[in-house]
Design an enzyme around this catalytic site. Structure first.
Site, PDB file in Angstrom:
ATOM      1  N   ASP A  43      15.784   2.151  -1.108  1.00  0.00           N
ATOM      2  CA  ASP A  43      14.518   1.503  -0.754  1.00  0.00           C
ATOM      3  C   ASP A  43      14.461   0.948   0.666  1.00  0.00           C
ATOM      4  OD1 ASP A  43      11.910   0.512  -1.150  1.00  0.00           O
ATOM      5  OD2 ASP A  43      12.700  -1.436  -1.714  1.00  0.00           O
ATOM      6  N   CYS A  96       1.494  -2.754  -8.952  1.00  0.00           N
ATOM      7  CA  CYS A  96       0.404  -2.124  -9.695  1.00  0.00           C
ATOM      8  C   CYS A  96       0.940  -0.820 -10.283  1.00  0.00           C
ATOM      9  CB  CYS A  96      -0.755  -1.842  -8.738  1.00  0.00           C
ATOM     10  SG  CYS A  96      -2.039  -0.763  -9.403  1.00  0.00           S
ATOM     11  N   CYS A 100      -3.700  -0.397  -1.044  1.00  0.00           N
ATOM     12  CA  CYS A 100      -2.946  -0.309  -2.300  1.00  0.00           C
ATOM     13  C   CYS A 100      -2.600  -1.706  -2.824  1.00  0.00           C
ATOM     14  CB  CYS A 100      -1.686   0.516  -2.077  1.00  0.00           C
ATOM     15  SG  CYS A 100      -0.593   0.530  -3.507  1.00  0.00           S
TER      16      CYS A 100
END
Ligand code: SF4
Ligand code: SF4
Length: 378
Positions: A134, A240, A214
């Site tokens: 990440d 989300c 987003c």
């Protein structure tokens, strides 16, 4: 050295340490990704959280001397909670996205990569290895796709036939010449379910995402949430999942392979009101172990206020007034003012009027006026 034998041994070992899927690719530059990132930068679609150097993001040779391959690993995470939260009438809850359930996945993936490194180094002590997840320079997704873990869906997630897109991924650049695996065919076809499900129109045909629209990104920012997105955030306090839950390839996918990924429902679906008054220490104790805590307490508190406004939770009015009167932060005060306006009622109106006379910060004043206007329209 027989590298195809070593590859088989690595694959077999990976299964024993809880790696659910593993793939191998070359260490060639990610040319297609590079072009995409440049386009994204030009369009202003980036989140700002990513490594700013596009060369580093797309050229493994800048990260490890003479790289020969990249190993991608994937671990499946649960999509449903085993234990349900006890719902009491009037007690409103927020929701963390699935990628923030259980222990921070960065720690889990790092642990598996570390063990894989130790295994490889025991076989080849001189091997050069560099692992990341990440926050590393490489794009986990681009590596996973090229290593045959899954295809890149129109929702910008890596979709595996076995686990859908509910996977955590990480990778290791190596100096060892492993044979690359084959790609998984893109199976999105004419489907547009994720695009249709996205509440903010953040997904763009062709598998691009405008991070600035987003919700997953917005819930991680530290500033005021732009007006147009506040109502769309709903009760999401972090992240989300809408474009993942809409995907047919995630239907029925719910794996509980890893104990550390099991969510505590009181953390993953927390009561909203108590979040507003958490001290830093209390926040750390309750949420510090989840990935969604990486930006600290403030963004979660701001999102919790937006969620309380979404529910029009009148019982939260005194808590919101406290934030408006006591907090030093402009974002906290501004969001509380807006939320009070959204919920409305006599108490909220009186508090907003009082705050209007007292407040000197123009940004907070703007939100107070918005709140008062909303109540006037009731
Ligand atoms: S995470 Fe949510 S807001 Fe972001 S693209 Fe997916 S559905 Fe849209
Ligand atoms: S919802 Fe449809 S278009 Fe979107 S990622 Fe899933 S299969 Fe692809």
């Amino acid at each position: 050295m027989d590298f195809s034998k070593l590859k088989e041994e690595i694959i077999a070992y990976s299964k024993t340490i809880g790696i659910d899927k593993i793939g191998f690719t070359t260490a060639d530059p990610f040319t297609e990704l590079k072009n995409r990132l440049i386009r994204q930068q030009e369009l202003g679609y980036q989140s700002g959280f990513e490594e700013p150097d596009i060369e580093k993001r797309t050229n493994p040779a800048l990260l490890l001397e003479e790289p020969r391959s990249i190993i991608s690993i994937a671990l499946a995470y649960p999509a449903k909670m085993k234990i349900r939260v006890e719902s009491k009438k009037g007690e409103r809850r927020g929701i963390f996205c699935r990628a923030s359930w259980g222990l921070d996945y960065h720690r889990i993936i790092k642990d598996r990569l570390q063990r894989l490194e130790e295994f490889i180094l025991a076989k080849i002590p001189g091997a050069r290895l560099k692992s990341m997840v990440d926050t590393g320079e490489l794009s986990d997704r681009a590596v996973a796709v090229r290593a045959g873990i899954g295809w890149s869906g129109k929702n910008c997630a890596v979709i595996t036939p076995e686990f859908g897109s509910y996977i955590y991924i990480g990778e290791m650049i190596t100096s060892l010449p492993f044979e690359p695996d084959t790609l998984v065919e893109d199976q999105c076809g004419s489907c547009t379910k994720c695009l249709d499900a996205c509440p903010t129109g953040a997904l763009i045909q062709g598998g691009q995402i405008n991070a600035q629209r987003c919700i997953s990104f917005l819930t991680q920012t530290k500033g005021m949430i732009p007006d147009e997105f506040r109502d769309k955030i709903g009760n999401r306090v972090y992240g989300c999942d809408s474009c993942q839950t809409a995907c047919p390839y995630n239907k029925g996918k719910n794996f509980h392979f890893h104990r550390e990924m099991e969510p505590d429902p009181e953390v993953a679906k927390p009561l909203l009101r108590p979040i507003l008054s958490l001290s830093n220490r209390e926040f750390k104790i309750k949420f510090g172990h989840v990935s969604g805590a990486w930006r600290g307490k403030k963004p979660i508190q701001r999102n919790a206020m937006i969620a309380l406004a979404h529910f029009k939770d009148k019982t939260a009015v005194p808590d919101l007034i406290k934030v408006l009167e006591k907090e030093a932060s402009q974002v906290a005060k501004g969001t509380a003012a807006w939320a009070l306006g959204k919920i409305g009622g006599e108490l909220a109106l009186a508090a907003l009027k009082k705050a209007k006379d007292r407040e000197t910060d123009p940004e907070v004043l703007k939100e107070i006026k918005k709140g008062l206007a909303m109540i006037a329209q009731e």
